[in-house]
Write an enzyme that holds these catalytic residues in place. Sequence first.
Site, PDB file in Angstrom:
ATOM      1  N   CYS A 251       0.648  -1.199  -0.179  1.00 35.67           N
ATOM      2  CA  CYS A 251      -0.156  -0.145   0.096  1.00 35.67           C
ATOM      3  C   CYS A 251       0.792   1.174  -0.019  1.00 35.67           C
ATOM      4  O   CYS A 251       1.808   1.379   0.658  1.00 35.67           O
ATOM      5  CB  CYS A 251      -0.944  -0.036   1.280  1.00 35.67           C
ATOM      6  SG  CYS A 251      -1.949  -1.403   1.322  1.00 35.67           S
TER       7      CYS A 251
ATOM      8  N   ARG B 125       5.861  -0.546  -5.726  1.00 38.69           N
ATOM      9  CA  ARG B 125       5.895  -1.319  -4.545  1.00 38.69           C
ATOM     10  C   ARG B 125       4.555  -2.401  -4.785  1.00 38.69           C
ATOM     11  O   ARG B 125       4.903  -3.267  -3.570  1.00 38.69           O
ATOM     12  CB  ARG B 125       5.306  -0.300  -3.549  1.00 38.69           C
ATOM     13  CG  ARG B 125       6.210   0.800  -3.318  1.00 38.69           C
ATOM     14  CD  ARG B 125       5.968   1.787  -2.460  1.00 38.69           C
ATOM     15  NE  ARG B 125       5.762   1.236  -1.001  1.00 38.69           N
ATOM     16  CZ  ARG B 125       6.681   1.462  -0.071  1.00 38.69           C
ATOM     17  NH1 ARG B 125       7.794   2.105  -0.341  1.00 38.69           N
ATOM     18  NH2 ARG B 125       6.608   0.684   1.068  1.00 38.69           N
TER      19      ARG B 125
ATOM     20  N   TRP C  30      -3.025  -2.586  -1.589  1.00 38.37           N
ATOM     21  CA  TRP C  30      -2.478  -4.377  -1.659  1.00 38.37           C
ATOM     22  C   TRP C  30      -3.402  -5.024  -0.775  1.00 38.37           C
ATOM     23  O   TRP C  30      -3.319  -4.787   0.394  1.00 38.37           O
ATOM     24  CB  TRP C  30      -1.061  -4.230  -1.341  1.00 38.37           C
ATOM     25  CG  TRP C  30      -0.274  -5.759  -1.806  1.00 38.37           C
ATOM     26  CD1 TRP C  30      -0.124  -6.102  -3.048  1.00 38.37           C
ATOM     27  CD2 TRP C  30      -0.258  -6.716  -0.898  1.00 38.37           C
ATOM     28  NE1 TRP C  30       0.321  -7.406  -2.818  1.00 38.37           N
ATOM     29  CE2 TRP C  30       0.317  -7.743  -1.455  1.00 38.37           C
ATOM     30  CE3 TRP C  30      -0.646  -7.070   0.325  1.00 38.37           C
ATOM     31  CZ2 TRP C  30       0.586  -8.951  -0.997  1.00 38.37           C
ATOM     32  CZ3 TRP C  30      -0.015  -8.227   0.931  1.00 38.37           C
ATOM     33  CH2 TRP C  30       0.361  -9.187   0.474  1.00 38.37           C
TER      34      TRP C  30
ATOM     35  N   ASN D 218      -2.146   2.452   5.614  1.00 39.63           N
ATOM     36  CA  ASN D 218      -1.567   1.471   5.321  1.00 39.63           C
ATOM     37  C   ASN D 218      -1.245   0.659   6.612  1.00 39.63           C
ATOM     38  O   ASN D 218      -1.278   1.289   7.922  1.00 39.63           O
ATOM     39  CB  ASN D 218       0.075   1.971   4.998  1.00 39.63           C
ATOM     40  CG  ASN D 218       0.121   2.527   3.530  1.00 39.63           C
ATOM     41  OD1 ASN D 218      -0.835   2.426   2.969  1.00 39.63           O
ATOM     42  ND2 ASN D 218       1.165   3.192   3.030  1.00 39.63           N
ATOM     43  N   GLY D 219      -1.109  -0.602   6.602  1.00 36.13           N
ATOM     44  CA  GLY D 219      -1.108  -1.506   8.085  1.00 36.13           C
ATOM     45  C   GLY D 219      -2.225  -2.103   8.061  1.00 36.13           C
ATOM     46  O   GLY D 219      -3.153  -2.450   7.191  1.00 36.13           O
TER      47      GLY D 219
ATOM     48  N   GLU E   9      18.402 -18.519  -3.968  1.00 36.23           N
ATOM     49  CA  GLU E   9      17.903 -17.287  -4.762  1.00 36.23           C
ATOM     50  C   GLU E   9      17.597 -17.379  -6.206  1.00 36.23           C
ATOM     51  O   GLU E   9      16.501 -16.532  -6.696  1.00 36.23           O
ATOM     52  CB  GLU E   9      19.169 -16.484  -4.294  1.00 36.23           C
ATOM     53  CG  GLU E   9      19.223 -14.782  -5.061  1.00 36.23           C
ATOM     54  CD  GLU E   9      17.947 -14.082  -4.575  1.00 36.23           C
ATOM     55  OE1 GLU E   9      17.118 -14.235  -3.578  1.00 36.23           O
ATOM     56  OE2 GLU E   9      17.721 -13.012  -4.849  1.00 36.23           O
TER      57      GLU E   9
ATOM     58  N   LYS F  65      14.021 -16.108  -7.540  1.00 31.23           N
ATOM     59  CA  LYS F  65      13.930 -15.069  -8.745  1.00 31.23           C
ATOM     60  C   LYS F  65      12.914 -15.750  -9.798  1.00 31.23           C
ATOM     61  O   LYS F  65      12.085 -15.034 -10.344  1.00 31.23           O
ATOM     62  CB  LYS F  65      15.051 -14.670  -9.382  1.00 31.23           C
ATOM     63  CG  LYS F  65      15.946 -13.773  -8.399  1.00 31.23           C
ATOM     64  CD  LYS F  65      15.739 -12.604  -8.299  1.00 31.23           C
ATOM     65  CE  LYS F  65      15.015 -12.424  -7.396  1.00 31.23           C
ATOM     66  NZ  LYS F  65      15.417 -11.928  -6.066  1.00 31.23           N
TER      67      LYS F  65
ATOM     68  N   GLU G   1       9.269 -16.101  -8.701  1.00 35.25           N
ATOM     69  CA  GLU G   1       8.381 -14.937  -8.498  1.00 35.25           C
ATOM     70  C   GLU G   1       8.169 -14.201  -9.484  1.00 35.25           C
ATOM     71  O   GLU G   1       6.996 -13.417  -9.779  1.00 35.25           O
ATOM     72  CB  GLU G   1       9.089 -13.953  -7.303  1.00 35.25           C
ATOM     73  CG  GLU G   1      10.446 -13.363  -7.488  1.00 35.25           C
ATOM     74  CD  GLU G   1      11.149 -12.579  -6.165  1.00 35.25           C
ATOM     75  OE1 GLU G   1      12.435 -12.429  -6.103  1.00 35.25           O
ATOM     76  OE2 GLU G   1      10.206 -12.258  -5.556  1.00 35.25           O
TER      77      GLU G   1
ATOM     78  N   HIS H 288      17.855 -36.941  -0.718  1.00 31.33           N
ATOM     79  CA  HIS H 288      17.030 -37.364   0.449  1.00 31.33           C
ATOM     80  C   HIS H 288      15.481 -36.740   0.200  1.00 31.33           C
ATOM     81  O   HIS H 288      14.559 -36.429   0.851  1.00 31.33           O
ATOM     82  CB  HIS H 288      17.333 -36.393   1.605  1.00 31.33           C
ATOM     83  CG  HIS H 288      18.902 -36.880   2.004  1.00 31.33           C
ATOM     84  ND1 HIS H 288      18.934 -38.228   2.703  1.00 31.33           N
ATOM     85  CD2 HIS H 288      20.364 -36.258   1.989  1.00 31.33           C
ATOM     86  CE1 HIS H 288      20.344 -38.123   2.830  1.00 31.33           C
ATOM     87  NE2 HIS H 288      21.067 -37.233   2.444  1.00 31.33           N
TER      88      HIS H 288
ATOM     89  N   LYS I  48       6.775  -4.791  -3.200  1.00 33.94           N
ATOM     90  CA  LYS I  48       8.284  -4.566  -3.215  1.00 33.94           C
ATOM     91  C   LYS I  48       8.494  -4.537  -1.665  1.00 33.94           C
ATOM     92  O   LYS I  48       9.494  -4.940  -1.010  1.00 33.94           O
ATOM     93  CB  LYS I  48       8.752  -3.202  -3.776  1.00 33.94           C
ATOM     94  CG  LYS I  48       9.962  -2.662  -3.651  1.00 33.94           C
ATOM     95  CD  LYS I  48      11.078  -3.843  -4.366  1.00 33.94           C
ATOM     96  CE  LYS I  48      12.488  -3.523  -4.264  1.00 33.94           C
ATOM     97  NZ  LYS I  48      13.161  -4.638  -4.644  1.00 33.94           N
TER      98      LYS I  48
HETATM   99  C1  G6P Z   1       9.701  -8.442  -0.569  1.00 31.57           C
HETATM  100  C2  G6P Z   1      10.497  -8.352  -1.812  1.00 31.57           C
HETATM  101  C3  G6P Z   1      11.973  -9.105  -1.770  1.00 31.57           C
HETATM  102  C4  G6P Z   1      12.791  -8.861  -0.613  1.00 31.57           C
HETATM  103  C5  G6P Z   1      11.768  -9.110   0.649  1.00 31.57           C
HETATM  104  C6  G6P Z   1      12.511  -8.482   1.932  1.00 31.57           C
HETATM  105  O1  G6P Z   1       9.333 -10.023  -0.607  1.00 31.57           O
HETATM  106  O2  G6P Z   1       9.858  -8.886  -3.010  1.00 31.57           O
HETATM  107  O3  G6P Z   1      12.567  -8.909  -2.991  1.00 31.57           O
HETATM  108  O4  G6P Z   1      13.760  -9.505  -0.754  1.00 31.57           O
HETATM  109  O5  G6P Z   1      10.445  -8.390   0.399  1.00 31.57           O
HETATM  110  O6  G6P Z   1      12.551  -6.982   1.697  1.00 31.57           O
HETATM  111  P1  G6P Z   1      13.767  -6.194   2.564  1.00 31.57           P
HETATM  112  O7  G6P Z   1      12.985  -4.692   1.849  1.00 31.57           O
HETATM  113  O8  G6P Z   1      13.293  -6.304   3.847  1.00 31.57           O
HETATM  114  O9  G6P Z   1      14.887  -6.424   1.844  1.00 31.57           O
END
Ligand code: G6P
Length: 612
Positions: free
Chosen positions: A2, A27, A74, A100-101, A485, A489, A492, A508, A607
């Site tokens: 948001c 965001r 959001w 927001n929140g 990671e 990626k 997502e 395993h 974001k």
């Molecule tokens: C969201 C983003 C990720 C990020 C994570 C932690 O899920 O999409 O890319 O790694 O939050 O965010 P931060 O701002 O705490 O690194």
Amino acid sequence: MCGIVGYIGSRHASGVLIEGLRRLEYRGYDSAGLATVDSKEIQLVKVAGKIANLSSVVQVNPISGTVGIAHTRWATHGPPSDINAHPHLDCQGTIAVVHNGIIENFDKLRRKIIESGHQLRSETDTEVIAHLLEEQIQNKTFEEALFSVLVQLEGTFGLAMICTNEPRKIFAARRGSPLVLGLGKNRDEFFVASDPAAIISYTQDIMYLDDNEVAVLSDSGVETFSLDRNRTDKKIESIEITVGEMERGGYSHFMLKEMHEQPEVVTNAIRGRLDFTEGLAVLGGLSDVVDQLRDLKRLTIVGCGSACLAGTIGSYMLEEYAGLPVNVQLASEFRYRKPILDPKREAIIVVSQSGETADTLGALREAKQKGVLTIGVVNAVGSSIARETDAGVFVHAGPEIAVASTKAFVAQVTVFALLTMFLGRMRGMSRSVGVKIAEELRVLPHKIDRILRQEEWIRLLARKYAHSPNMVFIGRKYNAAVAFEGALKMKEISYLHAEGFAAGELKHGPMALLDPSLPVVALMTRDSVFEKVRSNVEEVRARRAPVIAVVSEGDEEILSLTDDIMFVPRTLEMLSPILNVIPLQMLAFYTALARGHDPDQPRNLAKSVTVE
Ligand code: G6P
């Protein structure tokens, strides 16, 4: 997640608000709305979907007024829809609220106001706030009503509100969700926003609202108060980001731009921080806590998503080179287990790009409660985590706009290498090892450049495998977290189901999945576990699963073992994640494009995740 923007001044508020919302678009959101106020009425427009939809509605039915608030939502309570979008009004349509929140006791409050005869239109937790204000305002000023409502709210909020009773004011309040106040250059217009990015076209001068503070913006300025209604003094600070940094600058996508910025990002993260003669890292943000760091017996690293994976790589570095036991925890788990921490000999490192992730902030506060030293590895200067940690090291990656983290991850791992030198040299790391790490950090940007030049090849590879139903990523030791990671990626942004495994774990369970339809991406650069990974890859080949390998430049010998190869330059094992992750980022990016998805704004993701 948001976003909030508010404006009071002499311009058309709707134009300023829509531009502000556009700057927050990165965001992640699912609906948007705005409201303006004069002494007679509140004009409101809100729609599900993109800001472009909101803008078209406003073009057809212009919204007048020079005072207003706006929001990107959001969804948390109730699906994305026109009705659930913010702003929300009271019954009479004289108060508008954006939020927001999450209001945790909203169910109880909702029942209470329904009993008092209010009619709620949406399924949101936010709408109850508009009705609570309506209850209170009968015989009070808006400000008094707001104070009475805030004490009833449990949970987190960043709020901006307008009211026809006081049409030349915007009211704002914060607990747990960030808000900044912007002061126009000539001090004749004022802004409120959840992220400074929303207002960078108008001003550089901002004040950060603290938790449990209320702000009143009017034509004559901004006043701030604590919850006990005393005036508070705020420092005027400068926004550190520029308009240019918030734009795509010739690239088709922010993610592509950010991947290409990675050589510069590493340069910025190490700039002025390396002593090549003594093999030392010079970290000014830790100078006040050096004595405590010297006595450390154990470290805990917390973060979410990619930040936690960067911390995992950091933990291998710190254990191997600084001799410190390190425990890595997902922030969302750390805060609810009963972590046993010794305030005298332990510290916590909190990793976050945005500095606002709710779980990470929660974990930080939990650690502070327990009295341990808190250190931030943060990108966003001025963010809540940056401000609440005792000490820290900024990663200096610049604003990261694409939802999927790339350059911030690389900057975080680089900072962990610096922290390893810093803490290692206090506890037995030799000068020569320090110098070697420093020298290698210095040449990493050129090596990243070499990987980026393989973009066209990686794009072709992505197209070859883009329609696989699943994908597996494997790696060991430093590169196990890189495998996680890479899979993160991939899933997502391309929605291709991908999982990362420590290569030794294949036997395993995951090996049962292997067949010719499941490509396996293997991180097999020449390091201390190379032979082990090679054996794992042989096992994969035996099950006829295609292998795409990330290998050291010149390692032709691997060709016979694999179907496809991406080369990376050689480096120290501890720094190899910084190089090895880059082809995986590119692979995910081009897979997303090949599958017809927008890598910058993946569905359902945000974001900055400012709710738990
Ligand atoms: C969201 C983003 C990720 C990020 C994570 C932690 O899920 O999409 O890319 O790694 O939050 O965010 P931060 O701002 O705490 O690194």
